[in-house]
Design a protein around this motif. Structure first.
Motif, PDB file in Angstrom:
ATOM      1  N   ASP A 192     -17.576  -1.868  -3.785  1.00 31.15           N
ATOM      2  CA  ASP A 192     -16.203  -1.588  -3.944  1.00 31.15           C
ATOM      3  C   ASP A 192     -15.367  -1.754  -2.608  1.00 31.15           C
ATOM      4  OD1 ASP A 192     -13.586  -0.787  -4.316  1.00 31.15           O
ATOM      5  OD2 ASP A 192     -14.312   1.188  -5.137  1.00 31.15           O
ATOM      6  N   PRO A 193     -14.584  -2.547  -2.218  1.00 30.99           N
ATOM      7  CA  PRO A 193     -13.839  -2.846  -0.885  1.00 30.99           C
ATOM      8  C   PRO A 193     -12.866  -1.239  -0.547  1.00 30.99           C
ATOM      9  CG  PRO A 193     -12.838  -4.176  -2.244  1.00 30.99           C
ATOM     10  CD  PRO A 193     -14.080  -3.697  -3.010  1.00 30.99           C
ATOM     11  N   THR A 194     -12.778  -0.700  -1.577  1.00 32.64           N
ATOM     12  CA  THR A 194     -11.688   0.450  -1.313  1.00 32.64           C
ATOM     13  C   THR A 194     -12.754   1.776  -0.814  1.00 32.64           C
ATOM     14  OG1 THR A 194     -11.752   1.432  -3.598  1.00 32.64           O
ATOM     15  CG2 THR A 194     -10.159  -0.397  -3.010  1.00 32.64           C
ATOM     16  N   ASP A 195     -14.112   1.493  -0.901  1.00 31.62           N
ATOM     17  CA  ASP A 195     -14.826   2.533  -0.598  1.00 31.62           C
ATOM     18  C   ASP A 195     -15.352   2.085   0.836  1.00 31.62           C
ATOM     19  OD1 ASP A 195     -16.779   4.401  -0.111  1.00 31.62           O
ATOM     20  OD2 ASP A 195     -18.134   3.827  -1.767  1.00 31.62           O
ATOM     21  N   GLN A 196     -14.738   2.545   1.779  1.00 27.73           N
ATOM     22  CA  GLN A 196     -14.959   2.262   3.261  1.00 27.73           C
ATOM     23  C   GLN A 196     -16.123   2.917   3.969  1.00 27.73           C
ATOM     24  OE1 GLN A 196     -12.910  -0.426   5.421  1.00 27.73           O
ATOM     25  NE2 GLN A 196     -13.537  -1.145   3.085  1.00 27.73           N
ATOM     26  N   GLY A 197     -16.867   3.767   3.210  1.00 21.83           N
ATOM     27  CA  GLY A 197     -17.983   4.387   3.704  1.00 21.83           C
ATOM     28  C   GLY A 197     -17.501   5.316   5.046  1.00 21.83           C
ATOM     29  N   GLY A 198     -18.149   5.001   6.249  1.00 24.47           N
ATOM     30  CA  GLY A 198     -17.993   5.915   7.435  1.00 24.47           C
ATOM     31  C   GLY A 198     -16.373   5.717   7.706  1.00 24.47           C
ATOM     32  N   ALA A 199     -15.847   4.496   7.626  1.00 22.24           N
ATOM     33  CA  ALA A 199     -14.472   4.462   8.044  1.00 22.24           C
ATOM     34  C   ALA A 199     -13.699   5.227   7.107  1.00 22.24           C
ATOM     35  CB  ALA A 199     -13.928   2.983   8.061  1.00 22.24           C
ATOM     36  N   GLY A 200     -13.896   5.429   5.796  1.00 21.73           N
ATOM     37  CA  GLY A 200     -13.266   6.318   4.829  1.00 21.73           C
ATOM     38  C   GLY A 200     -13.336   7.635   5.117  1.00 21.73           C
ATOM     39  N   LEU A 201     -14.490   8.082   5.694  1.00 14.60           N
ATOM     40  CA  LEU A 201     -14.864   9.392   6.035  1.00 14.60           C
ATOM     41  C   LEU A 201     -13.697   9.756   7.253  1.00 14.60           C
ATOM     42  CD1 LEU A 201     -16.622  11.879   5.569  1.00 14.60           C
ATOM     43  CD2 LEU A 201     -17.955  11.327   7.534  1.00 14.60           C
ATOM     44  N   LEU A 202     -13.542   8.872   8.089  1.00 12.15           N
ATOM     45  CA  LEU A 202     -12.527   9.014   9.293  1.00 12.15           C
ATOM     46  C   LEU A 202     -11.089   8.887   8.899  1.00 12.15           C
ATOM     47  CD1 LEU A 202     -13.828   7.451  12.421  1.00 12.15           C
ATOM     48  CD2 LEU A 202     -13.775   9.755  11.876  1.00 12.15           C
ATOM     49  N   PHE A 203     -10.927   7.921   7.966  1.00  9.96           N
ATOM     50  CA  PHE A 203      -9.320   7.677   7.762  1.00  9.96           C
ATOM     51  C   PHE A 203      -9.130   8.072   6.152  1.00  9.96           C
ATOM     52  CE2 PHE A 203     -10.356   4.689  11.592  1.00  9.96           C
ATOM     53  CZ  PHE A 203      -9.650   5.270  12.144  1.00  9.96           C
ATOM     54  N   GLY A 204     -10.100   8.508   5.416  1.00 11.29           N
ATOM     55  CA  GLY A 204      -9.692   8.739   4.097  1.00 11.29           C
ATOM     56  C   GLY A 204      -8.990   9.841   3.708  1.00 11.29           C
ATOM     57  N   ASN A 239       1.041  -1.242   0.048  1.00 10.17           N
ATOM     58  CA  ASN A 239      -0.162   0.049   0.107  1.00 10.17           C
ATOM     59  C   ASN A 239       0.917   1.127   0.001  1.00 10.17           C
ATOM     60  OD1 ASN A 239      -2.500   1.268  -0.131  1.00 10.17           O
ATOM     61  ND2 ASN A 239      -2.809   1.431   1.979  1.00 10.17           N
ATOM     62  N   LYS A 240       1.635   1.469  -0.912  1.00  5.41           N
ATOM     63  CA  LYS A 240       2.788   2.411  -1.010  1.00  5.41           C
ATOM     64  C   LYS A 240       1.955   3.879  -1.099  1.00  5.41           C
ATOM     65  CE  LYS A 240       6.663   4.349  -3.807  1.00  5.41           C
ATOM     66  NZ  LYS A 240       7.283   4.545  -2.599  1.00  5.41           N
ATOM     67  N   GLY A 241       2.660   4.707  -0.196  1.00  5.69           N
ATOM     68  CA  GLY A 241       1.759   6.099  -0.244  1.00  5.69           C
ATOM     69  C   GLY A 241       0.688   6.337   0.392  1.00  5.69           C
ATOM     70  N   ARG A 242       0.165   5.300   0.962  1.00  5.54           N
ATOM     71  CA  ARG A 242      -1.232   5.282   1.675  1.00  5.54           C
ATOM     72  C   ARG A 242      -1.064   4.900   3.130  1.00  5.54           C
ATOM     73  NH1 ARG A 242      -4.457   7.154  -2.158  1.00  5.54           N
ATOM     74  NH2 ARG A 242      -5.992   7.277  -0.474  1.00  5.54           N
ATOM     75  N   VAL A 243      -2.111   5.371   4.104  1.00  2.59           N
ATOM     76  CA  VAL A 243      -1.976   4.758   5.282  1.00  2.59           C
ATOM     77  C   VAL A 243      -3.294   3.978   5.817  1.00  2.59           C
ATOM     78  CG1 VAL A 243      -0.335   6.530   6.209  1.00  2.59           C
ATOM     79  CG2 VAL A 243      -3.168   6.870   6.170  1.00  2.59           C
ATOM     80  N   PHE A 244      -4.294   3.837   4.730  1.00  3.31           N
ATOM     81  CA  PHE A 244      -5.284   2.980   4.883  1.00  3.31           C
ATOM     82  C   PHE A 244      -5.857   2.662   3.438  1.00  3.31           C
ATOM     83  CE2 PHE A 244     -10.310   3.625   5.757  1.00  3.31           C
ATOM     84  CZ  PHE A 244     -10.222   2.278   6.675  1.00  3.31           C
ATOM     85  N   ILE A 245      -7.032   1.586   3.743  1.00  3.17           N
ATOM     86  CA  ILE A 245      -7.459   0.896   2.517  1.00  3.17           C
ATOM     87  C   ILE A 245      -8.226   1.917   1.645  1.00  3.17           C
ATOM     88  CG2 ILE A 245      -9.511   0.024   3.690  1.00  3.17           C
ATOM     89  CD1 ILE A 245      -9.523  -2.167   2.103  1.00  3.17           C
ATOM     90  N   HIS A 246      -8.819   2.877   1.967  1.00  4.39           N
ATOM     91  CA  HIS A 246      -9.637   3.654   1.381  1.00  4.39           C
ATOM     92  C   HIS A 246      -8.807   4.349   0.049  1.00  4.39           C
ATOM     93  CE1 HIS A 246     -13.360   6.199   0.915  1.00  4.39           C
ATOM     94  NE2 HIS A 246     -12.472   7.133   0.731  1.00  4.39           N
ATOM     95  N   GLY A 247      -9.498   3.942  -1.085  1.00  6.34           N
ATOM     96  CA  GLY A 247      -8.872   4.584  -2.260  1.00  6.34           C
ATOM     97  C   GLY A 247      -7.604   3.764  -2.664  1.00  6.34           C
ATOM     98  N   ALA A 248      -7.279   2.776  -2.105  1.00  8.95           N
ATOM     99  CA  ALA A 248      -6.312   1.984  -2.455  1.00  8.95           C
ATOM    100  C   ALA A 248      -6.453   0.929  -3.742  1.00  8.95           C
ATOM    101  CB  ALA A 248      -5.686   1.038  -1.341  1.00  8.95           C
ATOM    102  N   SER A 249      -5.499   0.083  -4.089  1.00 11.03           N
ATOM    103  CA  SER A 249      -5.592  -0.780  -5.151  1.00 11.03           C
ATOM    104  C   SER A 249      -6.749  -1.987  -4.820  1.00 11.03           C
ATOM    105  CB  SER A 249      -4.587  -1.165  -5.643  1.00 11.03           C
ATOM    106  OG  SER A 249      -3.865  -2.296  -4.834  1.00 11.03           O
ATOM    107  N   GLU A 250      -7.240  -2.646  -6.042  1.00 12.20           N
ATOM    108  CA  GLU A 250      -8.159  -3.743  -5.491  1.00 12.20           C
ATOM    109  C   GLU A 250      -7.513  -4.776  -4.950  1.00 12.20           C
ATOM    110  OE1 GLU A 250     -11.007  -6.907  -8.070  1.00 12.20           O
ATOM    111  OE2 GLU A 250     -10.179  -5.052  -9.161  1.00 12.20           O
TER     112      GLU A 250
END
Length: 381
Positions: A240-252, A187-198
């Motif tokens: 889409d698992p990279t769209d993490q809903g509320g978790a994506g709002l916090l950590f996106g 997960n280079k360049g990222r700190v969470f799954i939100h918006g990451a690769s499939e």
């Protein structure tokens, strides 16, 4: 760059906890959203409790809250469970049994703060009715149980009711392939799954399902025959698992951008950022169904804003909520001073996008109204 070290998966279980204490950034003061969601599902919880097999009143009735953290939410739900079970005994003309409640979380949890919030035990000889009528007393014996709920925690056939809310999205570890520079899931360049690769998202998904299988296997051995388990899970409606809903709002976006700020300003290296990942996965219903049959979740907002018209209040609420659930890991990874800088940047970025954030929050709540689904009760074998 500081002398702190990367938080390895071996250290994660030892370090992971919600932010303790009673300060502004503590979990105890930033879990109002969870309290609102829990209250909205009390009728479903009671419906599940109606299916619990009542035991001989001479046998203690045992309740467990898994992932209890350190606020009042866990105490409130245990009260709801025990009071409802007492009413069932009363309806049958039976004296209720004694009750035990086990509050369980990882060893690093702030059990001290939790125990300070517990009301005193009713005096010996006080009737159950008098105990329940006195809001400043509790009708159960209490104990803390440290340990990972992905493994065994209790003797076999010991527990009448398991409850767990907003905890199973925390993984036992960051998937190893996500941290491996040689892996296509890195997960280079990222700190969470939100918006990451499939590929990265699938690694998180597999870890979640392996953890869930371990969780259910352990509980199936610990649950009494006729007992029940009530789970409330942070999830998502998107396929889409990279769209993490509320978790994506916090950590996106804002959380990610705050880390990038520290890199660009030379406060941390890009390698330091890349070696940090939030071990959270918000599953879809299908992800969950593949491990156990279920018929639904209820959606809601991941935070509460007291003054929604004030962008600065929106920014502060998001930053405090984010810090209350991830601050301990961030502190361990980059130190308290840089952690303070990081969450200040989260607050500033969230404040500058206050209107947009409010729209996203309203969208989550509206979706929950349209897609109201029932919780599933897992009974003992």
């Amino acid at each position: 760059m500081g002398d702190n070290v990367v938080v390895s998966n071996m250290e994660l279980e030892r370090l992971l906890s919600m932010k303790g204490g009673k300060g502004e950034g503590s979990y105890a003061n930033n879990s109002q959203a969870q309290a609102i969601h829990a209250k909205s599902m009390h009728h479903l919880l009671k419906e599940a409790l109606d299916g619990v097999q009542l035991q001989d009143p001479n046998i203690p009735f045992v309740v467990v809250d898994l992932g209890c953290s350190c606020g009042s939410n866990t105490i409130n739900v245990v009260d709801v469970i025990i009071k409802h079970i007492i009413k069932r005994y009363d309806a049958l003309g039976l004296d209720p049994p004694e009750f035990s409640a086990f509050f369980s979380d990882l060893p690093s949890n702030d059990f001290n703060t939790l125990f300070q919030l517990l009301p005193p035990l009713a005096n010996y000889g006080v009737s159950m009715e008098e105990c329940l009528a006195a809001n400043n007393h509790r009708a159960y014996f209490a104990a803390g149980v440290p340990g990972s709920f992905y493994r065994r925690l209790f003797p076999a056939r010991f527990i009448d009711v398991f409850h767990s809310a907003f905890s199973l999205h925390w993984l036992s570890q960051v998937p190893e392939s996500v941290m491996d520079k040689r892996s296509s899931a890195y997960n280079k360049g990222r700190v969470f799954i939100h918006g990451a690769s499939e590929i990265t998202a699938n690694a998180y998904r597999k870890q979640f399902q392996a953890d869930l299988a371990g969780f259910l296997s352990s509980r199936s051995l610990e649950l009494k025959r006729g007992g029940s388990m009530f789970l409330v899970c942070l999830g998502r409606t998107s396929v889409d698992p990279t769209d993490q809903g509320g978790a994506g709002l916090l950590f996106g976006t804002h959380f990610q951008d705050a880390w990038d700020d520290l890199v660009q300003e030379g406060l941390i290296s890009s390698e330091k950022r890349d070696s940090f990942n939030i071990p959270v996965y918000a599953p879809s219903l299908q992800d969950f169904k593949e491990v156990v049959e279920a018929d639904g979740v209820q959606r809601g907002s991941p935070l509460v804003v007291n003054q929604p018209g004030d962008a600065s209040e929106v920014g502060k609420a998001l930053a405090n909520t984010c810090r209350s659930v991830s601050g301990v890991l961030v502190d361990a990874h980059i130190g308290e001073k840089l952690s303070e800088e990081l969450f200040l940047r989260v607050e500033r970025r969230a404040t500058s996008h206050g209107k947009e954030l409010l729209e996203q929050l309203h969208a989550l709540v509206d979706l929950g109204k349209v897609k109201k689904m029932r919780c599933h009760t897992v009974s003992g074998a």
